[in-house]
Motif scaffolding. Structure first.
Motif, PDB file in Angstrom:
ATOM      1  N   LEU A  39       0.825  -1.205   0.000  1.00 59.66           N
ATOM      2  CA  LEU A  39       0.000   0.000   0.000  1.00 59.66           C
ATOM      3  C   LEU A  39       0.862   1.259   0.000  1.00 59.66           C
ATOM      4  O   LEU A  39       0.585   2.215  -0.728  1.00 59.66           O
ATOM      5  CB  LEU A  39      -0.938   0.000   1.207  1.00 59.66           C
ATOM      6  CG  LEU A  39      -2.058  -1.043   1.192  1.00 59.66           C
ATOM      7  CD1 LEU A  39      -2.800  -1.049   2.514  1.00 59.66           C
ATOM      8  CD2 LEU A  39      -3.035  -0.778   0.049  1.00 59.66           C
ATOM      9  N   LYS A  40       1.896   1.266   0.841  1.00 55.69           N
ATOM     10  CA  LYS A  40       2.754   2.443   0.905  1.00 55.69           C
ATOM     11  C   LYS A  40       3.601   2.575  -0.354  1.00 55.69           C
ATOM     12  O   LYS A  40       3.912   3.693  -0.772  1.00 55.69           O
ATOM     13  CB  LYS A  40       3.654   2.383   2.143  1.00 55.69           C
ATOM     14  CG  LYS A  40       2.923   2.478   3.467  1.00 55.69           C
ATOM     15  CD  LYS A  40       1.896   3.591   3.497  1.00 55.69           C
ATOM     16  CE  LYS A  40       2.486   4.985   3.398  1.00 55.69           C
ATOM     17  NZ  LYS A  40       1.457   6.036   3.493  1.00 55.69           N
ATOM     18  N   ALA A  41       3.988   1.447  -0.956  1.00 54.06           N
ATOM     19  CA  ALA A  41       4.740   1.502  -2.213  1.00 54.06           C
ATOM     20  C   ALA A  41       3.894   2.184  -3.285  1.00 54.06           C
ATOM     21  O   ALA A  41       4.397   2.994  -4.075  1.00 54.06           O
ATOM     22  CB  ALA A  41       5.133   0.099  -2.654  1.00 54.06           C
ATOM     23  N   GLN A  42       2.596   1.876  -3.302  1.00 59.81           N
ATOM     24  CA  GLN A  42       1.701   2.486  -4.280  1.00 59.81           C
ATOM     25  C   GLN A  42       1.551   3.984  -4.035  1.00 59.81           C
ATOM     26  O   GLN A  42       1.596   4.786  -4.971  1.00 59.81           O
ATOM     27  CB  GLN A  42       0.322   1.812  -4.221  1.00 59.81           C
ATOM     28  CG  GLN A  42      -0.635   2.291  -5.304  1.00 59.81           C
ATOM     29  CD  GLN A  42      -1.953   1.535  -5.254  1.00 59.81           C
ATOM     30  OE1 GLN A  42      -2.174   0.708  -4.398  1.00 59.81           O
ATOM     31  NE2 GLN A  42      -2.829   1.845  -6.188  1.00 59.81           N
ATOM     32  N   SER A  43       1.396   4.371  -2.768  1.00 59.19           N
ATOM     33  CA  SER A  43       1.219   5.795  -2.459  1.00 59.19           C
ATOM     34  C   SER A  43       2.513   6.574  -2.700  1.00 59.19           C
ATOM     35  O   SER A  43       2.475   7.714  -3.167  1.00 59.19           O
ATOM     36  CB  SER A  43       0.758   5.978  -1.006  1.00 59.19           C
ATOM     37  OG  SER A  43       1.729   5.481  -0.108  1.00 59.19           O
ATOM     38  N   ILE A  44       3.666   5.949  -2.388  1.00 56.88           N
ATOM     39  CA  ILE A  44       4.955   6.604  -2.641  1.00 56.88           C
ATOM     40  C   ILE A  44       5.183   6.764  -4.136  1.00 56.88           C
ATOM     41  O   ILE A  44       5.657   7.810  -4.603  1.00 56.88           O
ATOM     42  CB  ILE A  44       6.099   5.809  -1.984  1.00 56.88           C
ATOM     43  CG1 ILE A  44       6.006   5.905  -0.451  1.00 56.88           C
ATOM     44  CG2 ILE A  44       7.460   6.316  -2.455  1.00 56.88           C
ATOM     45  CD1 ILE A  44       6.935   4.968   0.286  1.00 56.88           C
ATOM     46  N   THR A  45       4.826   5.734  -4.900  1.00 58.62           N
ATOM     47  CA  THR A  45       4.933   5.809  -6.356  1.00 58.62           C
ATOM     48  C   THR A  45       4.068   6.933  -6.901  1.00 58.62           C
ATOM     49  O   THR A  45       4.499   7.717  -7.755  1.00 58.62           O
ATOM     50  CB  THR A  45       4.502   4.470  -6.987  1.00 58.62           C
ATOM     51  OG1 THR A  45       5.379   3.437  -6.547  1.00 58.62           O
ATOM     52  CG2 THR A  45       4.546   4.550  -8.498  1.00 58.62           C
ATOM     53  N   ALA A  46       2.828   7.009  -6.410  1.00 59.38           N
ATOM     54  CA  ALA A  46       1.913   8.071  -6.844  1.00 59.38           C
ATOM     55  C   ALA A  46       2.464   9.444  -6.477  1.00 59.38           C
ATOM     56  O   ALA A  46       2.352  10.408  -7.247  1.00 59.38           O
ATOM     57  CB  ALA A  46       0.538   7.865  -6.216  1.00 59.38           C
ATOM     58  N   HIS A  47       3.084   9.532  -5.289  1.00 60.25           N
ATOM     59  CA  HIS A  47       3.656  10.800  -4.834  1.00 60.25           C
ATOM     60  C   HIS A  47       4.734  11.281  -5.792  1.00 60.25           C
ATOM     61  O   HIS A  47       4.760  12.463  -6.187  1.00 60.25           O
ATOM     62  CB  HIS A  47       4.231  10.618  -3.430  1.00 60.25           C
ATOM     63  CG  HIS A  47       5.011  11.800  -2.935  1.00 60.25           C
ATOM     64  ND1 HIS A  47       4.400  12.949  -2.489  1.00 60.25           N
ATOM     65  CD2 HIS A  47       6.358  12.028  -2.834  1.00 60.25           C
ATOM     66  CE1 HIS A  47       5.321  13.828  -2.123  1.00 60.25           C
ATOM     67  NE2 HIS A  47       6.516  13.286  -2.317  1.00 60.25           N
ATOM     68  N   PHE A  48       5.647  10.387  -6.189  1.00 63.86           N
ATOM     69  CA  PHE A  48       6.720  10.772  -7.107  1.00 63.86           C
ATOM     70  C   PHE A  48       6.179  11.083  -8.502  1.00 63.86           C
ATOM     71  O   PHE A  48       6.650  12.015  -9.158  1.00 63.86           O
ATOM     72  CB  PHE A  48       7.772   9.663  -7.174  1.00 63.86           C
ATOM     73  CG  PHE A  48       8.714   9.663  -6.012  1.00 63.86           C
ATOM     74  CD1 PHE A  48       9.635  10.682  -5.848  1.00 63.86           C
ATOM     75  CD2 PHE A  48       8.682   8.651  -5.065  1.00 63.86           C
ATOM     76  CE1 PHE A  48      10.507  10.697  -4.764  1.00 63.86           C
ATOM     77  CE2 PHE A  48       9.544   8.659  -3.982  1.00 63.86           C
ATOM     78  CZ  PHE A  48      10.467   9.681  -3.833  1.00 63.86           C
ATOM     79  N   SER A 164       6.827  -3.434  -9.323  1.00 68.67           N
ATOM     80  CA  SER A 164       5.471  -3.976  -9.142  1.00 68.67           C
ATOM     81  C   SER A 164       5.444  -5.475  -9.420  1.00 68.67           C
ATOM     82  O   SER A 164       4.789  -6.242  -8.704  1.00 68.67           O
ATOM     83  CB  SER A 164       4.487  -3.255 -10.069  1.00 68.67           C
ATOM     84  OG  SER A 164       4.432  -1.887  -9.777  1.00 68.67           O
ATOM     85  N   PHE A 165       6.157  -5.902 -10.470  1.00 68.15           N
ATOM     86  CA  PHE A 165       6.201  -7.326 -10.821  1.00 68.15           C
ATOM     87  C   PHE A 165       6.790  -8.149  -9.670  1.00 68.15           C
ATOM     88  O   PHE A 165       6.201  -9.163  -9.251  1.00 68.15           O
ATOM     89  CB  PHE A 165       7.038  -7.526 -12.083  1.00 68.15           C
ATOM     90  CG  PHE A 165       7.339  -8.970 -12.390  1.00 68.15           C
ATOM     91  CD1 PHE A 165       6.366  -9.790 -12.936  1.00 68.15           C
ATOM     92  CD2 PHE A 165       8.587  -9.508 -12.107  1.00 68.15           C
ATOM     93  CE1 PHE A 165       6.633 -11.131 -13.207  1.00 68.15           C
ATOM     94  CE2 PHE A 165       8.862 -10.845 -12.375  1.00 68.15           C
ATOM     95  CZ  PHE A 165       7.889 -11.647 -12.926  1.00 68.15           C
ATOM     96  N   TRP A 166       7.931  -7.702  -9.145  1.00 72.27           N
ATOM     97  CA  TRP A 166       8.581  -8.459  -8.073  1.00 72.27           C
ATOM     98  C   TRP A 166       7.784  -8.415  -6.779  1.00 72.27           C
ATOM     99  O   TRP A 166       7.740  -9.406  -6.033  1.00 72.27           O
ATOM    100  CB  TRP A 166      10.003  -7.941  -7.847  1.00 72.27           C
ATOM    101  CG  TRP A 166      10.950  -8.364  -8.919  1.00 72.27           C
ATOM    102  CD1 TRP A 166      11.518  -7.590  -9.890  1.00 72.27           C
ATOM    103  CD2 TRP A 166      11.422  -9.693  -9.162  1.00 72.27           C
ATOM    104  NE1 TRP A 166      12.308  -8.347 -10.717  1.00 72.27           N
ATOM    105  CE2 TRP A 166      12.271  -9.637 -10.287  1.00 72.27           C
ATOM    106  CE3 TRP A 166      11.221 -10.921  -8.535  1.00 72.27           C
ATOM    107  CZ2 TRP A 166      12.908 -10.758 -10.794  1.00 72.27           C
ATOM    108  CZ3 TRP A 166      11.861 -12.045  -9.043  1.00 72.27           C
ATOM    109  CH2 TRP A 166      12.689 -11.960 -10.153  1.00 72.27           C
ATOM    110  N   MET A 167       7.130  -7.305  -6.513  1.00 70.41           N
ATOM    111  CA  MET A 167       6.301  -7.202  -5.320  1.00 70.41           C
ATOM    112  C   MET A 167       5.100  -8.146  -5.400  1.00 70.41           C
ATOM    113  O   MET A 167       4.755  -8.812  -4.428  1.00 70.41           O
ATOM    114  CB  MET A 167       5.815  -5.765  -5.145  1.00 70.41           C
ATOM    115  CG  MET A 167       6.893  -4.794  -4.700  1.00 70.41           C
ATOM    116  SD  MET A 167       7.488  -5.105  -3.024  1.00 70.41           S
ATOM    117  CE  MET A 167       6.124  -4.490  -2.065  1.00 70.41           C
ATOM    118  N   LEU A 168       4.472  -8.230  -6.568  1.00 73.39           N
ATOM    119  CA  LEU A 168       3.332  -9.130  -6.741  1.00 73.39           C
ATOM    120  C   LEU A 168       3.772 -10.589  -6.638  1.00 73.39           C
ATOM    121  O   LEU A 168       3.083 -11.421  -6.037  1.00 73.39           O
ATOM    122  CB  LEU A 168       2.662  -8.872  -8.099  1.00 73.39           C
ATOM    123  CG  LEU A 168       1.862  -7.582  -8.214  1.00 73.39           C
ATOM    124  CD1 LEU A 168       1.386  -7.367  -9.651  1.00 73.39           C
ATOM    125  CD2 LEU A 168       0.661  -7.602  -7.271  1.00 73.39           C
TER     126      LEU A 168
END
Length: 292
Positions: A39-48, A164-168
């Motif tokens: 979840l935080k990876a997604q929000s951090i990605t969106a932030h950048f 994203s691929f490796w996280m999934l």
């Protein structure tokens, strides 16, 4: 003697339940940590991504009315997060401050152009979408040039897709491990009652009648284990939020509520399925096979 044996059996049962709850709680806690990272990876990605801007340089002969119309249209566009108009005077002041010298006075004229900075929504920051936005902006009669950092967008998109691929993949593997561990705990719990299951079956009880109390008890243990993991997660989140406030771990209660609901759902689902198949296995065994 019977009383002592019954007390021993109750202590052994409580110990078994306790170990199952702790096992489920620890596994679901780790799953919750992984969910937080995702979840935080997604929000951090969106932030950048939302730091990316497209700059539109306007022609010198552009009318104010045409500029205002363009700004209004950009604000309504689906890809826009914010729109900022920067006059050539403001740009000159900013540039003078950066270089520490009044270049306008030196040149005798301001060579800069009026500009509009567009901050994009994160979902629009891809090479394909930004190229399409650039194409649509360039055809405007008052637009002199459209500028953005293409290499940066390509590199950002490539790295995000790889991450994203490796996280999934890691999430799928970890979830599988969680299912196996919880399933093992439940199977051991049911295994200790295999003779009770077979006795009930021998006196005429149906499979569904035998299975229901085991499933219900396991679901209760699953919920209890999920609650234990949520308590641990809340403590972990509060600690991280205090230590590293920039991560804003407590910024979105809806997402945290959804994560906790998923953890409880996983606790119920995994324990239900594990108990169903474990009891089914012992129900199908012959009496002499229970000793192996």
């Amino acid at each position: 003697m019977d009383t002592s044996f019954e007390k021993y059996q109750k202590r052994r049962l409580r110990s078994s339940y306790f170990s199952v709850v702790i096992s489920i709680g620890l596994v679901l806690f780790l799953v919750g940590i992984l969910g937080l990272i995702l979840l935080k990876a997604q929000s951090i990605t969106a932030h950048f991504k939302e730091k990316v801007t497209i700059t539109i340089f306007l022609k010198d002969n552009a009318k104010n009315s045409d500029v205002e119309i363009l700004q209004a249209e950009l604000k309504k566009a689906a890809y826009t997060k914010s729109v900022t108009y920067i006059s050539k005077k403001e740009a000159a002041k900013k540039y003078t401050k950066e270089i520490g010298e009044d270049f306008v006075e030196f040149l005798g004229d301001n060579p800069l152009k009026n500009a509009i900075d567009i901050s994009l929504k994160s979902e629009s920051v891809t090479p394909e979408k930004m190229a399409e936005i650039e194409k649509n902006l360039r055809i405007r009669s008052i637009v002199a040039e459209v500028v953005y950092d293409k290499p940066l967008i390509e590199l950002l998109t490539k790295n995000i897709n790889r991450l994203s691929f490796w996280m999934l993949l890691f999430s799928a593997l970890f979830t599988l491990i969680a299912v196996v561990l919880i399933n093992s705990s439940i199977r051991l719990s049911v295994y200790s009652k295999r003779f009770t299951i077979k006795t009930m079956q021998m006196v005429g009880a149906t499979k569904s009648f035998i299975r229901v109390p085991f499933i219900w008890k396991s679901i209760q243990l699953g919920i209890l284990g999920a609650v234990v993991s949520i308590i641990g997660l809340v403590a972990f989140i509060m600690y991280v939020d205090t230590t590293i406030p920039e991560l804003e771990m407590l910024s979105n209660y809806k997402i945290l509520g959804l994560l906790f609901a998923v953890i409880i759902g996983l606790g119920i689902l995994i324990t239900w399925l594990s108990t169903f198949f474990a009891t089914q296995r012992f129900l199908n065994l012959r009496t002499d096979e229970l000793y192996y």
